[in-house]
Structures are given as structure tokens and as C-alpha cells.
Design an enzyme around this catalytic site. Structure first.
Site, PDB file in Angstrom:
ATOM      1  N   ASP A  13      54.832  55.302  58.829  1.00  0.00           N
ATOM      2  CA  ASP A  13      54.470  55.774  57.491  1.00  0.00           C
ATOM      3  C   ASP A  13      53.175  55.164  56.973  1.00  0.00           C
ATOM      4  O   ASP A  13      52.995  54.969  55.766  1.00  0.00           O
ATOM      5  CB  ASP A  13      55.616  55.501  56.492  1.00  0.00           C
ATOM      6  CG  ASP A  13      56.903  56.164  56.923  1.00  0.00           C
ATOM      7  OD1 ASP A  13      56.827  57.236  57.560  1.00  0.00           O
ATOM      8  OD2 ASP A  13      57.980  55.618  56.635  1.00  0.00           O
ATOM      9  N   LYS A  16      49.456  58.286  59.031  1.00  0.00           N
ATOM     10  CA  LYS A  16      48.884  58.870  60.259  1.00  0.00           C
ATOM     11  C   LYS A  16      48.609  60.361  60.081  1.00  0.00           C
ATOM     12  O   LYS A  16      47.592  60.868  60.540  1.00  0.00           O
ATOM     13  CB  LYS A  16      49.866  58.680  61.438  1.00  0.00           C
ATOM     14  CG  LYS A  16      50.140  57.222  61.758  1.00  0.00           C
ATOM     15  CD  LYS A  16      51.199  57.079  62.840  1.00  0.00           C
ATOM     16  CE  LYS A  16      52.573  57.523  62.412  1.00  0.00           C
ATOM     17  NZ  LYS A  16      53.215  56.719  61.353  1.00  0.00           N
ATOM     18  N   GLY A  40      57.897  61.811  60.013  1.00  0.00           N
ATOM     19  CA  GLY A  40      57.604  62.653  58.862  1.00  0.00           C
ATOM     20  C   GLY A  40      56.167  62.382  58.478  1.00  0.00           C
ATOM     21  O   GLY A  40      55.853  61.303  57.976  1.00  0.00           O
ATOM     22  N   HIS A  41      55.279  63.312  58.763  1.00  0.00           N
ATOM     23  CA  HIS A  41      53.848  63.117  58.513  1.00  0.00           C
ATOM     24  C   HIS A  41      53.431  64.031  57.368  1.00  0.00           C
ATOM     25  O   HIS A  41      53.539  65.253  57.469  1.00  0.00           O
ATOM     26  CB  HIS A  41      53.041  63.403  59.778  1.00  0.00           C
ATOM     27  CG  HIS A  41      53.352  62.448  60.887  1.00  0.00           C
ATOM     28  ND1 HIS A  41      52.742  62.494  62.113  1.00  0.00           N
ATOM     29  CD2 HIS A  41      54.211  61.398  60.937  1.00  0.00           C
ATOM     30  CE1 HIS A  41      53.222  61.507  62.873  1.00  0.00           C
ATOM     31  NE2 HIS A  41      54.120  60.843  62.176  1.00  0.00           N
ATOM     32  N   GLN A 224      55.751  57.062  64.379  1.00  0.00           N
ATOM     33  CA  GLN A 224      56.259  55.705  64.117  1.00  0.00           C
ATOM     34  C   GLN A 224      55.105  54.698  64.124  1.00  0.00           C
ATOM     35  O   GLN A 224      54.001  55.069  63.773  1.00  0.00           O
ATOM     36  CB  GLN A 224      57.369  55.317  65.128  1.00  0.00           C
ATOM     37  CG  GLN A 224      58.661  56.117  64.954  1.00  0.00           C
ATOM     38  CD  GLN A 224      58.641  57.475  65.619  1.00  0.00           C
ATOM     39  OE1 GLN A 224      58.327  57.585  66.789  1.00  0.00           O
ATOM     40  NE2 GLN A 224      58.986  58.521  64.896  1.00  0.00           N
TER      41      GLN A 224
END
Ligand code: GDP
Ligand code: IMO
Ligand code: MG
Length: 432
Positions: A13, A16, A40-41, A224
Site C-alpha cells: 500500500d 504502487k 488493491g492498487h 505487496q
């Protein structure tokens, strides 16, 4: 230089997605190489928010090819929902924009059930995302996994599923107290997913080799972060893949000699979701302040993220294991309004000062952070577009971080929007 890997150098988080979306403007191909829908991007473009779990963060850019590599564990249900939602919002109108490796592993419903079942009954849960990631990678390494290409072959898939259910059902029912799964409806569901994904399924390693040979620019998007890497992170409180840049090769089917540059993404403070040691964690009003100002709630699970001061010991470790040549610093704007800021420069362990990140969670749990304090600032940073436009205290903070980390900042992000960023150097102009 054509091949740049972007990785997180904390506990995920770091931003990225935002950084990859930005750099994607200059790239031709964007590749995910590990992880799955635990990622989750988040991208914010023109006030619109997008969260990607599996599709690379280059997909909003027209005419860029996005690849889900063999190292990813693909939940077809999540992927198809992402495709549907993108198409509905006017993106991915051309199916050739997305390529999915035939060799990527499939996350099956029993993987998710096992993940959730184990977490639910454990006295020391890891705090996983419940997306079936660990069980899917276990099956890959045990050589009983189902690969994306198998979804296109009914007889192959039936045989593999029969064998899988022989083991999974007794485990689900008798060990985890969950419901077992029936072969026929599962087979039907998976064949349907296979049909829907058929236009995207190819040999992505061959595709990438051709693109690289043509001199195209390829951007690899890590999921990650290094501290969640199964070898280099805070084991066992980690994810089940290698998140470091080296895995871009295995997870995309290219060779190490083809990687030109590694860009680490680092948040101006630290966050972590899920269990595990976190030496600089703030369980007080300052932690709450960072969580609220930074919107620190999980993009995949909505869980509040644990927040803390910047940990230079952990990030130096992450820089080393990634071969990081440069950094993108994100969320500097979140720190506005704090009188004093702390930076962890070393740990105290059993009365001794250490500057190396210890291996494994047990030792890290015993580490006390050693801090230096610097001045904070009151000004909002979101509109600033250069180091010179930053208040002196913010500039000092950036300079101090750079000194402690020994790696230059290439870009600085001061807001969630694409434009709320400024570049100091261009990662694509770098050699090894
Ligand atoms: P990722 O998993 O590394 O892609 O990061 P996430 O998307 O899970 O979390 C980063 C969050 O911070 C997202 O909500 C982004 O929109 C947001 N974000 C990224 N960069 C910045 C920044 O510089 N400032 C602020 N305020 N938000 C940012
Ligand atoms: P992005 O790509 C932050 C964490 C989980 C849990 C541990 C194991 O958005 O940075 P898993 O479901 O992978 O078995 O969970 O890893 N985790 C993440 N934390 N960002 C992520 O991805 C994460 N993916 C997994 O919270 O602690
Ligand atoms: Mg995330």
C-alpha cells in the site's frame, strides 16, 4: 532503458498503483508478476477512483498492453468483474489490450474457503485478505494447481478437479468445519470462466520476449511489499509469494539480464494491514491522525491500516533485497499538521543497537525503535510541484530520508491524483 520494475519497499500500500499509472504513460507494456487479488492498487484520475486487484495499473492508458504473468494467482471471478467494470467505464474496449498467461495459477473457491477457514479457527491468525492466496500458491508448489490454460480443456480440468476435491473436501469438512464442494457445478463454473477469458489467454513469456526484442518499454508492477515477501519479510506474517524485484523474471518469464532498473515505492510514513510485528507503530492519536488524513483503509478488505513513523531500518533492508536504484516517495502531504516527526534510524535489541533488519517476526517483535526527531510543517503540499516549492521543513525531511536510505528519489507524490506528483529523475533513462 526498456525494462523497469516497480516494487513496494514497506508492508504494501505504498502507492504502487499511482506510480505505475504515472510511469505507464512512457511505457508500452505493463506486467503483474506475482500475488493475486490480495493486492488493491488505487488510481485517482480526473477525480475518478479505480481499484485494481489483478489488472495492471497501466490499463487506463490507451494503446498500452497489460499482462498478467505466470507468477500471478488469478481468481477468475475477480478478474472478470474487473474486466466488466472497466468496459462499462469506457476502458478496455479492445480485448488485445489485456493478456493473461496460460501458465498462471487459478485461485479456486476451495482456496478461498481454506484461507478463511484457517484464519477463523486459528488462535494466532495472520490477518490474510481471505482471497485464497496462500492455499493457491501451496497447490502450485505441490504441483496440483490448476492453471489458466486448463480452464479451456474440459477433460483435463475434470481430471484435475476430481483429484483436488478428493483431498480438499475431507480437509474442508473434517478439519476446518466448512462445506465441501461438488464436482459438476464447480467444473461448469470454471469452464464458463475459461470461455469468458479465452480472448486474453496466451503465452505471455513469448509476447514479452518479442516486445523486449523490439525495444519496447516494459514496466513490471509489484504487488505487496518487500516486508511481506515470503523469504525476506517478517515471516510468518507475510504473503505467500516473493514480492521482490528478482521475482519479476520468474513471474513474467524473462531473464535477469533483461531488467534495467528497479524503482522502489516508499510512503513518507509506515502502514501495515493484518497481523505481525511493526516496531514504529503508533497506537495513539498520531496514528489515528495519519490513518484519517491518509485515508489508510485497505483497498481490498476495507480494514483500517495500522500506522506508524517512517522506519529507515526496514526500508534499507528492502532496498538491498530488491537492488533498488531509485525511490518514489509518496503521501508526503499526509504528514502536514504534525509539530514534530520521528524517523526510526536503528533498533535496540537485547540492549544493543542494531542497524540491520532482523530475519523473522520473533526477533523483530523484541526490537525497540531508536528515533531521531525533526521538525514538522503546517502547509498543505498537494499543490506543490518541485522540491523548491516545499516548505523548508518538508524539504529537510525528504533530504534526511534520502541520506538515511542512500538511494535517490526519482519522484515525489503529494496527493492521490495523477498530477499531484513531481519528477526529480526519469527511471526510463537509467541503465543498470
Ligand atoms: P498500492 O497497493 O501500493 O497501490 O497502494 P494503495 O492504492 O493500496 O494505497 C495507497 C492509497 O494512497 C490510495 O488510496 C492512493 O489513491 C493514495 N495515494 C497515493 N499516493 C498518494 C499521495 O501522494 N498522497 C495522498 N494523499 N494519497 C496518495
Ligand atoms: P498491495 O499490492 C498490504 C497482507 C495481508 C496479511 C498478509 C497475508 O495492495 O500493496 P494474504 O492474503 O496475502 O495471504 O495476506 O499480507 N497483504 C497486504 N497488505 N497491501 C497488500 O497488497 C497486501 N496483500 C497482502 O493483510 O497481513
Ligand atoms: Mg494496496
Amino acid at each position: 532503458m526498456p525494462c523497469v520494475v516497480v516494487v513496494g519497499v514497506q508492508w504494501g500500500d505504498e502507492g504502487k498503483g499511482k506510480v505505475v499509472d504515472l510511469l505507464a504513460e512512457e511505457a508500452d507494456v505493463i506486467v503483474r508478476f506475482q500475488g493475486g487479488s490480495n493486492a488493491g492498487h488505487t488510481l485517482v484520475v480526473g477525480g475518478e477512483k479505480f481499484i485494481f486487484h489483478l489488472i495492471p495499473s497501466g490499463i487506463l492508458r490507451p494503446n498500452k498492453r497489460c499482462v498478467i504473468g505466470n507468477g500471478v494467482v488469478v481468481d477468475p471471478e475477480v478478474l472478470l468483474e474487473e474486466i466488466r467494470s472497466l468496459k462499462e467505464r469506457g476502458y478496455l474496449q479492445d480485448d488485445s489490450q489485456l493478456l493473461v498467461s496460460e501458465a498462471a495459477q487459478v485461485v479456486m473457491p476451495y482456496h478461498k474457503a481454506i484461507d478463511k477457514g484457517r484464519e477463523g479457527r486459528s488462535s494466532k491468525p495472520l490477518g490474510t485478505t481471505g482471497r485464497g492466496i496462500g492455499p493457491a500458491y501451496e497447490d502450485k508448489v505441490s504441483r496440483v494447481g490448476i492453471r489458466v490454460g486448463d480452464l479451456l480443456h474440459e477433460e483435463v480440468l475434470r481430471g484435475k478437479l476430481e483429484r483436488a476435491l478428493e483431498e480438499k473436501n475431507p480437509y474442508l469438512v473434517h478439519v476446518l468445519g466448512q462445506r465441501g464442494l461438488d464436482l459438476d457445478p464447480l467444473l461448469e463454473e470454471m469452464l464458463r470462466y475459461g470461455e469468458s477469458l479465452r480472448p486474453y489467454i496466451v503465452n505471455t513469456s513469448c509476447f514479452l520476449a518479442e516486445e523486449i526484442a523490439r525495444g519496447r518499454r516494459v514496466l513490471f508492477e509489484g504487488a505487496q511489499g518487500a516486508l511481506l515477501d515470503v523469504d525476506h519479510g517478517t515471516y510468518p506474517y507475510v504473503t505467500s509469494s516473493n514480492t521482490v524485484a528478482g521475482n519479476a523474471c520468474c513471474g513474467a518469464g524473462i531473464g535477469p539480464t533483461q531488467i534495467d532498473f528497479v524503482l522502489g515505492v516508499v510512503k513518507a510514513y509506515t502502514t501495515r494491514v493484518g497481523g505481525g510485528p511493526f516496531p514504529t507503530e503508533l497506537r495513539d492519536g498520531t496514528g489515528d491522525y495519519l490513518r484519517e488524513r491518509g485515508g489508510e483503509y485497505g483497498a481490498t478488505t476495507g480494514r483500517p491500516r495500522r500506522c506508524g513513523w517512517f522506519d529507515a531500518v526496514a526500508v534499507r533492508h528492502a532496498i538491498r533485497v530488491n537492488g533498488t536504484g531509485g525511490l518514489a516517495l509518496t503521501k508526503l502531504d499526509t504528514l502536514t499538521g504534525l509539530d514534530r516527526l520521528r524517523i526510526c534510524t536503528a533498533y535496540r535489541l537485547h540492549g544493543e543497537l542494531i542497524e540491520e533488519f532482523p530475519s523473522g517476526a520473533e526477533l523483530l517483535e523484541r526490537c525497540e525503535p531508536v528515533y531521531e526527531e525533526v521538525e514538522g510543517w503546517k502547509e498543505e503540499l498537494t499543490g506543490r510541484r518541485s522540491l523548491l516549492e516545499l516548505p523548508a521543513a518538508a524539504r529537510n525531511y525528504v533530504e534526511r530520508l534520502q541520506e538515511l536510505l542512500g538511494v535517490p528519489f526519482y519522484l515525489i507524490s503529494v496527493g492521490a491524483e495523477r498530477e499531484e506528483t513531481f519528477f526529480l529523475k526519469d527511471p526510463f533513462s537509467e541503465g543498470r
